[in-house]
Each structure stands twice: as C-alpha cells, then as structure tokens.
Design a protein around this motif. Structure first.
Motif, PDB file in Angstrom:
ATOM      1  N   ASN A   1       0.839  -1.188   0.000  1.00  0.00           N
ATOM      2  CA  ASN A   1       0.000   0.000   0.000  1.00  0.00           C
ATOM      3  C   ASN A   1       0.876   1.240   0.000  1.00  0.00           C
ATOM      4  O   ASN A   1       1.844   1.322   0.759  1.00  0.00           O
ATOM      5  N   LEU A   2       0.534   2.212  -0.848  1.00  0.00           N
ATOM      6  CA  LEU A   2       1.264   3.471  -0.899  1.00  0.00           C
ATOM      7  C   LEU A   2       0.425   4.535  -0.212  1.00  0.00           C
ATOM      8  O   LEU A   2      -0.734   4.740  -0.569  1.00  0.00           O
ATOM      9  N   PHE A   3       1.020   5.192   0.779  1.00  0.00           N
ATOM     10  CA  PHE A   3       0.345   6.233   1.543  1.00  0.00           C
ATOM     11  C   PHE A   3       0.974   7.575   1.200  1.00  0.00           C
ATOM     12  O   PHE A   3       2.158   7.787   1.442  1.00  0.00           O
ATOM     13  N   ILE A   4       0.173   8.471   0.618  1.00  0.00           N
ATOM     14  CA  ILE A   4       0.645   9.818   0.299  1.00  0.00           C
ATOM     15  C   ILE A   4      -0.108  10.789   1.199  1.00  0.00           C
ATOM     16  O   ILE A   4      -1.339  10.877   1.142  1.00  0.00           O
ATOM     17  N   ASP A   5       0.649  11.507   2.007  1.00  0.00           N
ATOM     18  CA  ASP A   5       0.078  12.531   2.885  1.00  0.00           C
ATOM     19  C   ASP A   5       0.434  13.890   2.291  1.00  0.00           C
ATOM     20  O   ASP A   5       1.584  14.317   2.353  1.00  0.00           O
ATOM     21  N   PHE A   6      -0.555  14.541   1.675  1.00  0.00           N
ATOM     22  CA  PHE A   6      -0.346  15.838   1.035  1.00  0.00           C
ATOM     23  C   PHE A   6      -0.305  16.961   2.065  1.00  0.00           C
ATOM     24  O   PHE A   6      -0.846  16.825   3.163  1.00  0.00           O
ATOM     25  N   THR A   7       0.283  18.086   1.648  1.00  0.00           N
ATOM     26  CA  THR A   7       0.186  19.305   2.454  1.00  0.00           C
ATOM     27  C   THR A   7      -1.122  20.001   2.091  1.00  0.00           C
ATOM     28  O   THR A   7      -1.771  19.648   1.094  1.00  0.00           O
ATOM     29  N   GLN A   8      -1.491  20.991   2.855  1.00  0.00           N
ATOM     30  CA  GLN A   8      -2.736  21.735   2.628  1.00  0.00           C
ATOM     31  C   GLN A   8      -2.786  22.405   1.257  1.00  0.00           C
ATOM     32  O   GLN A   8      -3.866  22.745   0.781  1.00  0.00           O
ATOM     33  N   ASN A   9      -1.633  22.596   0.615  1.00  0.00           N
ATOM     34  CA  ASN A   9      -1.657  23.321  -0.659  1.00  0.00           C
ATOM     35  C   ASN A   9      -2.465  22.601  -1.736  1.00  0.00           C
ATOM     36  O   ASN A   9      -2.882  23.227  -2.699  1.00  0.00           O
ATOM     37  N   ILE A  10      -2.732  21.324  -1.564  1.00  0.00           N
ATOM     38  CA  ILE A  10      -3.550  20.622  -2.561  1.00  0.00           C
ATOM     39  C   ILE A  10      -4.966  21.200  -2.601  1.00  0.00           C
ATOM     40  O   ILE A  10      -5.623  21.195  -3.631  1.00  0.00           O
ATOM     41  N   TYR A  11      -5.422  21.737  -1.469  1.00  0.00           N
ATOM     42  CA  TYR A  11      -6.748  22.359  -1.424  1.00  0.00           C
ATOM     43  C   TYR A  11      -6.747  23.749  -2.048  1.00  0.00           C
ATOM     44  O   TYR A  11      -7.801  24.301  -2.333  1.00  0.00           O
ATOM     45  N   GLU A  12      -5.594  24.338  -2.234  1.00  0.00           N
ATOM     46  CA  GLU A  12      -5.485  25.713  -2.724  1.00  0.00           C
ATOM     47  C   GLU A  12      -5.322  25.797  -4.243  1.00  0.00           C
ATOM     48  O   GLU A  12      -5.296  26.891  -4.792  1.00  0.00           O
ATOM     49  N   LEU A  13      -5.212  24.673  -4.910  1.00  0.00           N
ATOM     50  CA  LEU A  13      -5.091  24.676  -6.364  1.00  0.00           C
ATOM     51  C   LEU A  13      -6.407  25.148  -6.974  1.00  0.00           C
ATOM     52  O   LEU A  13      -7.481  24.738  -6.535  1.00  0.00           O
ATOM     53  N   ASN A  14      -6.333  25.973  -7.965  1.00  0.00           N
ATOM     54  CA  ASN A  14      -7.539  26.483  -8.608  1.00  0.00           C
ATOM     55  C   ASN A  14      -7.759  25.722  -9.917  1.00  0.00           C
ATOM     56  O   ASN A  14      -7.562  26.255 -10.999  1.00  0.00           O
ATOM     57  N   ILE A  15      -8.156  24.431  -9.785  1.00  0.00           N
ATOM     58  CA  ILE A  15      -8.286  23.591 -10.981  1.00  0.00           C
ATOM     59  C   ILE A  15      -9.684  22.995 -11.146  1.00  0.00           C
ATOM     60  O   ILE A  15      -9.923  22.228 -12.067  1.00  0.00           O
ATOM     61  N   GLY A  16     -10.610  23.336 -10.276  1.00  0.00           N
ATOM     62  CA  GLY A  16     -11.983  22.854 -10.394  1.00  0.00           C
ATOM     63  C   GLY A  16     -12.122  21.390  -9.987  1.00  0.00           C
ATOM     64  O   GLY A  16     -11.134  20.692  -9.756  1.00  0.00           O
ATOM     65  N   SER A  17     -13.362  20.933  -9.919  1.00  0.00           N
ATOM     66  CA  SER A  17     -13.614  19.565  -9.460  1.00  0.00           C
ATOM     67  C   SER A  17     -13.113  18.524 -10.457  1.00  0.00           C
ATOM     68  O   SER A  17     -12.535  17.508 -10.068  1.00  0.00           O
ATOM     69  N   ALA A  18     -13.293  18.773 -11.748  1.00  0.00           N
ATOM     70  CA  ALA A  18     -12.813  17.814 -12.754  1.00  0.00           C
ATOM     71  C   ALA A  18     -11.288  17.762 -12.723  1.00  0.00           C
ATOM     72  O   ALA A  18     -10.695  16.685 -12.779  1.00  0.00           O
ATOM     73  N   GLY A  19     -10.642  18.921 -12.619  1.00  0.00           N
ATOM     74  CA  GLY A  19      -9.187  18.970 -12.551  1.00  0.00           C
ATOM     75  C   GLY A  19      -8.654  18.259 -11.325  1.00  0.00           C
ATOM     76  O   GLY A  19      -7.640  17.552 -11.396  1.00  0.00           O
ATOM     77  N   GLU A  20      -9.354  18.414 -10.205  1.00  0.00           N
ATOM     78  CA  GLU A  20      -8.932  17.743  -8.974  1.00  0.00           C
ATOM     79  C   GLU A  20      -9.023  16.228  -9.125  1.00  0.00           C
ATOM     80  O   GLU A  20      -8.106  15.500  -8.740  1.00  0.00           O
ATOM     81  N   LYS A  21     -10.101  15.734  -9.706  1.00  0.00           N
ATOM     82  CA  LYS A  21     -10.278  14.300  -9.917  1.00  0.00           C
ATOM     83  C   LYS A  21      -9.196  13.770 -10.860  1.00  0.00           C
ATOM     84  O   LYS A  21      -8.590  12.722 -10.598  1.00  0.00           O
TER      85      LYS A  21
END
Length: 189
Positions: A124-144
C-alpha cells in the motif's frame, strides 16, 4: 415433477450465489498483516479494506520512465505521458514530480502539489499531502484528474504497489469537491 426439479435447481443456484457472496466478503489478509486491517472495516468487492501505514519499505521504479494518462479538457482527448527518470536514483517523490511537471503544469502553471510523506508499506502506498492541494484552482474535474494521475503514476510505475491512499496533513482528504476517508484506498490495481 419437472416443476419440482426446476424449483430445486433455482434454490440450489441461489444458495450457491449467496454462499459465494459471503465468502467474498471475508477480509483478505494476504497483502496486509492483521495489524493494518481496521476491525470495523467491512470488506466487499466494491469497498476496499481500510489500512494504516506499517513499516516503510523502499520504493523501486520499474523502468526509466513514469508513464500515465490523463484527460486534457482543452484538447478534448486523453494524453499519454512518458516522463524520463533515472530509476536507480529516483525517490518516492519522483512520480509526484512527474505529475506536477506534466499534467499540473499544463492546467495550473506555477502551482505544484507537495507531500509531507510518501510511504510504501505492505503493498500500500500512503501519500500525505500538504494543505496546498486544497489551494489549487483547478476545479472539481481537474482535482479528480490530478488525483487519478497521481494514483496511476505510482500504481503503473512502482513495483509492489496494490493500492494508493491519500490524506492531507495526516487527516482525511476533504476538499470542496470530494472526500476520501482516512485509511480508505483511493485506487487499487
């Protein structure tokens, strides 16, 4: 008499399907030791088991490229990426860098996803992102598409990965567009 055998055949068929479903819902411990499976986790073919990181293992890339696909909305087509790396010196961050330098660069120039940690444990690969992933302005489709690209970049290029798990600062992934329960796999092979 024919009706009796027809009804009996249907009952036997339904019983075998029911038994098959019950057997398939029992948690498998082939890829994870008992300590990584949540006692409350209900496992079924459509709901992956929950897991927590165990002892970290080294990450080994299968070849000298990171290959993955993503959908480019501007081009209205799927784009294949083959990002060159040196597999011998590559780090756990390398596949994330490939996604940052290709997909994310194409839709959000100057922005990057960063990770607090990237650990492989028991397949299993566990990736713990920083909060900056929430700050990207890429929309819901871009996030997916971003999360799919990250998961695919690791699943398709790193040896021994069976599932990818995402968290943010050690907590569940919860943006305006989607939620991923902590310990719930985002994508599996």
């Amino acid at each position: 008499m024919k009706k009796f055998f027809a009804v009996l055949t249907i009952i036997i068929l339904l019983a075998s399907i029911l038994c098959s479903c019950i057997v398939n819902n029992e948690p498998s411990t082939d890829t994870m030791p008992d300590s990584t499976i949540s006692e409350e986790a209900e496992v079924s073919p459509s709901v992956p088991a929950t897991a927590t990181p165990g002892v970290p293992e080294e990450i080994h890339y299968a070849r000298n490229t990171i290959a993955f696909h993503y959908y480019d909305a501007a081009l209205e087509e799927e784009v294949s990426v083959s990002y060159p790396i040196d597999a011998e010196t590559a780090t756990p961050q390398t596949a994330l860098d490939a996604v940052n330098q290709t997909f994310l660069k194409s839709i959000a120039a100057g922005q990057q996803v960063t990770a607090n940690s990237i650990e492989l444990s028991n397949g299993n690969l566990f990736i713990d992102f920083t909060q900056n992933i929430y700050e990207l302005n890429i929309g819901s489709a871009g996030e997916k598409i971003l999360l799919d690209s990250i998961a695919d970049a690791y699943l398709n290029n790193v040896e021994g990965i069976n599932a990818v798990f995402f968290t943010v600062d050690g907590e569940r992934y919860e943006s305006e567009n989607m939620e991923i329960t902590k310990g719930q796999s985002y994508r599996e092979k």
